[in-house]
Design an enzyme around this catalytic site. Structure first.
Site, mmCIF file in Angstrom:
data_model
loop_
_atom_site.group_PDB
_atom_site.id
_atom_site.type_symbol
_atom_site.label_atom_id
_atom_site.label_comp_id
_atom_site.label_asym_id
_atom_site.label_seq_id
_atom_site.Cartn_x
_atom_site.Cartn_y
_atom_site.Cartn_z
ATOM 1 N N SER A 44 0.835 -1.200 0.000
ATOM 2 C CA SER A 44 0.000 0.000 0.000
ATOM 3 C C SER A 44 0.869 1.248 0.000
ATOM 4 O O SER A 44 0.648 2.178 -0.780
ATOM 5 C CB SER A 44 -0.918 0.019 1.225
ATOM 6 O OG SER A 44 -1.925 -0.946 1.098
ATOM 7 N N GLU A 204 7.689 -10.715 -2.150
ATOM 8 C CA GLU A 204 6.368 -11.275 -1.846
ATOM 9 C C GLU A 204 5.865 -12.247 -2.926
ATOM 10 O O GLU A 204 5.325 -13.293 -2.607
ATOM 11 C CB GLU A 204 5.349 -10.152 -1.628
ATOM 12 C CG GLU A 204 5.592 -9.391 -0.339
ATOM 13 C CD GLU A 204 4.448 -8.461 0.026
ATOM 14 O OE1 GLU A 204 3.433 -8.910 0.569
ATOM 15 O OE2 GLU A 204 4.575 -7.248 -0.259
ATOM 16 N N HIS A 220 28.264 5.754 -5.214
ATOM 17 C CA HIS A 220 29.034 6.411 -4.157
ATOM 18 C C HIS A 220 29.302 5.494 -2.975
ATOM 19 O O HIS A 220 29.836 5.935 -1.970
ATOM 20 C CB HIS A 220 28.305 7.673 -3.690
ATOM 21 C CG HIS A 220 28.254 8.727 -4.760
ATOM 22 N ND1 HIS A 220 29.311 9.557 -5.036
ATOM 23 C CD2 HIS A 220 27.285 9.029 -5.654
ATOM 24 C CE1 HIS A 220 28.980 10.360 -6.040
ATOM 25 N NE2 HIS A 220 27.759 10.057 -6.439
ATOM 26 N N LYS A 310 0.980 -10.620 11.432
ATOM 27 C CA LYS A 310 -0.035 -9.592 11.725
ATOM 28 C C LYS A 310 -1.046 -10.125 12.735
ATOM 29 O O LYS A 310 -1.439 -9.418 13.655
ATOM 30 C CB LYS A 310 -0.787 -9.215 10.438
ATOM 31 C CG LYS A 310 -0.169 -8.088 9.675
ATOM 32 C CD LYS A 310 -1.094 -7.654 8.556
ATOM 33 C CE LYS A 310 -0.542 -6.456 7.819
ATOM 34 N NZ LYS A 310 -1.322 -6.061 6.667
#
Ligand SMILES: O=P(O)(O)OC[C@H]1O[C@](O)(CO)[C@@H](O)[C@@H]1O
Length: 317
Positions: A44, A204, A220, A310
């Site tokens: 998201s 994923e 760099h 989650k």
């Protein structure tokens, strides 16, 4: 050539063409704000990163953590982007915004976010967040950049052509699988954010580690171990998303190519405008990472480990 692609997964990937026709927008004017703050995680939040790179009229700050920067007050336009509407980091920034009296605009398919926001754009449910990139990104573009119907049609036709000509992408997928190397993605403006999307789609969809860097910054620092530590570059398969061809980064890339023993695979977007090229690359990345997943015998949609985490987190308050 063996075709392992499964229609089920491709139909989700190809649904981006419908998503481009999503015309919902907020009634917000950029000129009324000091800056735009977009809070969101993973698939998201990447919509905010992409938008921040394209939209140049106002600073766009992307938040991918629990904390809203201290300076954010009512003079900032705050937008929370969460496909599920239940991601705890995003909800935490929403609560902080509300406590400061900042209006909460939200792009979500539901969840707690849809209940507590002040201004909602509801997007269709039933996809993985990363498959809904069009639904998550278009409201930002519709609101602040404005996209004409003709431009949408042109983008869709570019994507249809890409789908018809996908066999080079499948060959590249096989090459990545056969190489057994870590994808290392480089890009430059205006598509630096897409190198991050590419990395996370490898993670994923394909269940692969991947690295990404902005080419100029890479020159760099990371160029040192790649060229000086016993040929570390050999461990990676280099993929470059070519942005603006007039950029000095293109010159850097040409010089690097001569120093590398590994091949550098260049992915050139088709299209004329920045948006056309952006969606071409987004679609290319999605097709490629799904195809790599299928060739490694994974389910591209399966991110159980993230979902389980989650769920565990939600039990501990
Ligand atoms: O879009 P949401 O629902 O806020 O979730 C954010 C991220 O969390 C995950 O669902 C897994 O934790 C990712 O796949 C997703 O991109």
């Amino acid at each position: 050539m063996i075709f392992l692609a499964e229609d089920k997964f491709y139909s989700q990937v190809y649904s981006i063409k419908e998503q481009i026709n999503f015309t919902e927008k907020f009634s917000l004017e950029a000129r009324n704000f000091k800056a735009i703050v977009i809070s969101g995680m993973g698939g998201s939040g990447v919509s905010g990163r992409i938008f921040a790179e394209i939209f140049q009229e106002l600073p766009v700050i992307v938040v991918d953590s629990y904390k809203l920067p201290k300076y954010v007050d009512r003079s900032y336009c705050f937008i929370a982007v969460s496909y599920s509407g239940n991601t705890e980091e995003t909800l935490s920034t929403v609560k902080e915004a509300k406590a400061r009296g900042v209006r909460v605009n939200a792009i979500t398919s539901g969840g707690e976010l849809s209940k507590i926001c002040d201004n909602l754009i509801k997007i269709p449910a039933g996809l993985q967040p990363r498959e809904a990139i069009g639904y998550l990104l278009m409201p930002l573009l519709n609101t602040f950049a404005g996209i004409q119907t003709e431009e949408r049609k042109k983008i869709i036709s570019i994507l249809e052509n890409l789908e018809k000509e996908r066999s080079p992408i499948w060959q590249l997928a096989q090459k990545i699988v056969d190489s057994r190397k870590i994808p290392y993605i480089l890009s430059w403006e205006p598509f630096t954010s897409l190198s991050y999307r590419f990395k996370t789609q490898f993670n994923e969809n394909s269940k692969l580690f991947a690295l990404n860097h902005n080419l100029s910054e890479q020159n760099h620092n990371e160029l040192v171990p790649q060229l000086m530590n016993g040929g570390m570059a050999e461990k990676f398969i280099f993929l470059v998303l070519e942005g603006d061809y007039s950029s000095r980064c293109k010159v850097r890339l040409d010089i690097m190519e001569n120093k590398f023993s590994s091949e550098i695979i260049r992915i050139k977007p088709k299209g004329e405008t920045q948006l056309e090229k952006l969606f071409y690359l987004l679609h290319y990345i999605d097709i490629l990472t799904v195809e790599v997943s299928l060739r490694l015998s994974f389910d591209p949609e399966d991110v159980k480990v993230l979902e389980n985490l989650k769920a565990e987190l939600s039990k501990i308050k």
